[in-house]
Design a protein around this motif. Structure first.
Motif, mmCIF file in Angstrom:
data_model
loop_
_atom_site.group_PDB
_atom_site.id
_atom_site.type_symbol
_atom_site.label_atom_id
_atom_site.label_comp_id
_atom_site.label_asym_id
_atom_site.label_seq_id
_atom_site.Cartn_x
_atom_site.Cartn_y
_atom_site.Cartn_z
ATOM 1 N N PHE A 226 0.775 -1.300 0.178
ATOM 2 C CA PHE A 226 -0.176 -0.067 -0.275
ATOM 3 C C PHE A 226 0.787 1.081 -0.104
ATOM 4 O O PHE A 226 2.139 0.925 0.373
ATOM 5 N N VAL A 227 -0.071 2.455 -0.632
ATOM 6 C CA VAL A 227 1.159 3.664 -0.568
ATOM 7 C C VAL A 227 0.226 4.368 0.213
ATOM 8 O O VAL A 227 -0.887 5.191 -1.006
ATOM 9 N N GLN A 228 0.209 5.502 0.752
ATOM 10 C CA GLN A 228 -1.128 6.356 1.567
ATOM 11 C C GLN A 228 -2.715 5.430 1.175
ATOM 12 O O GLN A 228 -3.371 5.483 0.994
ATOM 13 N N GLY A 229 -2.695 4.264 1.703
ATOM 14 C CA GLY A 229 -4.445 3.314 1.528
ATOM 15 C C GLY A 229 -4.387 2.546 0.160
ATOM 16 O O GLY A 229 -5.371 2.509 0.175
ATOM 17 N N VAL A 230 -3.489 3.075 -0.095
ATOM 18 C CA VAL A 230 -4.378 2.572 -1.687
ATOM 19 C C VAL A 230 -3.338 1.392 -2.010
ATOM 20 O O VAL A 230 -1.823 1.490 -2.073
ATOM 21 N N PRO A 231 -3.790 0.377 -2.583
ATOM 22 C CA PRO A 231 -3.040 -0.732 -3.052
ATOM 23 C C PRO A 231 -2.059 -0.537 -4.138
ATOM 24 O O PRO A 231 -2.668 0.199 -5.402
ATOM 25 N N VAL A 232 -1.620 -0.878 -4.224
ATOM 26 C CA VAL A 232 -0.750 -0.057 -5.384
ATOM 27 C C VAL A 232 0.666 -2.000 -6.209
ATOM 28 O O VAL A 232 0.870 -1.768 -7.699
ATOM 29 N N ALA A 233 0.757 -3.180 -5.143
ATOM 30 C CA ALA A 233 1.115 -3.780 -6.037
ATOM 31 C C ALA A 233 1.008 -5.201 -5.216
ATOM 32 O O ALA A 233 0.399 -5.772 -4.341
ATOM 33 N N ALA A 234 0.689 -6.334 -5.242
ATOM 34 C CA ALA A 234 1.169 -8.052 -5.646
ATOM 35 C C ALA A 234 2.015 -8.849 -5.384
ATOM 36 O O ALA A 234 3.028 -8.663 -6.731
ATOM 37 N N ASN A 235 2.548 -9.145 -4.419
ATOM 38 C CA ASN A 235 4.236 -10.288 -4.141
ATOM 39 C C ASN A 235 4.733 -9.015 -4.879
ATOM 40 O O ASN A 235 5.953 -9.209 -6.183
ATOM 41 N N GLY A 236 4.636 -7.706 -5.382
ATOM 42 C CA GLY A 236 6.203 -6.808 -5.190
ATOM 43 C C GLY A 236 6.001 -6.475 -6.846
ATOM 44 O O GLY A 236 6.602 -5.009 -7.647
ATOM 45 N N CYS A 237 4.968 -7.284 -7.603
ATOM 46 C CA CYS A 237 3.890 -6.491 -9.131
ATOM 47 C C CYS A 237 3.114 -6.039 -8.806
ATOM 48 O O CYS A 237 2.979 -5.867 -8.522
ATOM 49 N N GLN A 238 3.699 -4.455 -9.130
ATOM 50 C CA GLN A 238 3.728 -3.178 -9.241
ATOM 51 C C GLN A 238 1.719 -3.293 -10.120
ATOM 52 O O GLN A 238 2.482 -3.362 -11.108
ATOM 53 N N MET A 239 0.925 -2.364 -10.031
ATOM 54 C CA MET A 239 -0.374 -2.967 -10.714
ATOM 55 C C MET A 239 -1.466 -1.917 -10.227
ATOM 56 O O MET A 239 -1.217 -1.183 -9.735
#
Length: 400
Positions: A226-239
């Protein structure tokens, strides 16, 4: 004989049996032009052939808007960040889909010069309220037409007969068991055997998730960032948001995550029994809450928990476009400033097991929490604290 002065109506259109039948019904009963509007919220193959069906039903045009990104960013994320869950189980997948559909329906009405809007919600459910409160909030001058509260159609067979009479192309049959609502967040099921809450849902009903018995025999590890409450990646993969939710739906569904069987209290006063599949949403809610546990202080968490109950009711009851919801969002956004970090989980046969969480903003202090030698916290200080903290209890006991 027409019902009133309506020149052009924008219909919230899904292409299902009800809204397909509504098109000729509007033309017959109101003598108006019908424009169909469909919001793409991730219904997948439900959008195939929609334009041909709308035009064949008598609509002058079909307008489709891809709202998937906006849906997650402006409706799903704020609800998840506050932690809103209706009646302890429901992650509100249908509830917050209605205000975004109605919002764009109102915009389309303005662009097309329409003087009315219509929806296919029944007179027994919550959706009629969600649609119409949004219309009130965004354009109270529009006439609202709710055919289910006006027409004589009372059953699925009635609707099929009407479709046949007016040559409306429908793929539905009288044997259709469940009423479903799907978007990229969830899939809901109502009706059929579910009308008796004692009945167990049939396994072939589920479409987004396997049963725990059919899930893999080995757990799968998953890290959400998460970045400031927003999910940004799964297992290190940005999406991106849409890609991430789609991915988590697949992973979660494979491990039987996110199934909910709920008897809920509808706004209109009756109870209903529904089954929801929300695999990706369940993962995100769990991960977000776990990150909060190390980043937010106790009082802020408690305040959010109190707000979450009211927020869930606001969303469920169709009061999205209200000042109080905006005020709640403003508070919650201040709590998300330090919500940056990772949560590690294991997915196993319907279980979502949190095994780690970390953040540069963590308030967890190992020096204070340790059971080993402690140079920071003087345990003797606890004695005076306990005496003051329990003073009122001691006084009560002495008075007895």
């Amino acid at each position: 004989m027409t019902k009133g002065e309506v020149k052009k109506v924008v219909l919230a259109y899904s292409g299902g049996l009800d809204t397909s039948v509504i098109v000729p019904w509007l033309r017959e009963n109101y003598g108006c032009e019908v424009i169909c509007f469909c919001a793409d919220l991730g219904q997948a193959d439900e959008l195939e052939g929609l334009e041909e069906k709308a035009l064949a039903s008598g609509a002058s045009k079909l307008i489709v808007r891809n709202l998937r990104e906006e849906f997650i960013r402006d409706y799903i994320l704020p609800t998840m960040q506050v932690g809103a869950i209706y009646e302890r189980k429901y992650l509100l997948g249908t509830s917050f889909a209605r205000p975004i559909i109605a919002k764009h329906q109102v915009e389309v009405a303005a662009l097309e010069g329409a003087d009315a809007v219509a929806h296919g919600a029944t007179g027994k459910g919550n959706d009629q309220v969600r649609f119409e409160l949004t219309y009130f909030a965004l354009n109270p001058h529009l006439k609202i037409i709710a055919p289910w509260r006006e027409w004589t159609i009372r059953s699925r067979q009635d609707a099929l007969d009407y479709a046949a009479e007016y040559n409306v192309p429908v793929t539905a049959t009288a044997e259709k068991i469940y009423s479903r609502d799907r978007n990229l967040w969830h899939l809901s099921h109502e009706g059929g055997v579910l009308e008796d809450p004692w009945n167990e849902p049939e396994e072939d009903m589920f479409q987004m998730s396997v049963s725990p018995q059919a899930a893999p025999d080995e757990p799968e590890e998953l890290t959400i960032s998460f970045v400031q409450g927003v999910p940004v990646a799964a297992n290190g993969c940005q999406m991106g948001l849409v890609e991430l939710v789609d991915y988590l739906n697949v992973v979660g569904g494979k491990h039987a995550i996110g199934r909910v069987d709920l008897v809920e209290n509808r706004l209109v006063g009756m109870k209903s029994h529904g089954v929801y599949e929300t695999p990706g949403g369940t993962i995100l809610y769990t991960a977000h809450r776990e990150l909060e546990s190390i980043v937010l202080d106790k009082e802020t968490l408690r305040a959010k928990d109190r707000i979450a109950l009211d927020y869930a009711d606001l969303v469920y009851n169709g009061r999205w476009f209200t000042p109080v919801r905006e005020a709640y969002d403003a508070f919650v956004q201040t709590t998300q400033r330090t919500m940056t970090g990772d949560v590690r989980m294991k997915l196993y046969k319907g279980n979502l097991i949190v095994v780690g969480r970390r953040s540069a903003f963590s308030l967890y202090n190992e020096d204070l929490a340790t059971f080993g030698p402690d140079m920071v916290y003087n345990q003797k200080d606890a004695e005076a604290f306990i005496k003051l903290y329990g003073l009122s209890m001691k006084v009560q006991a002495l008075m007895k």
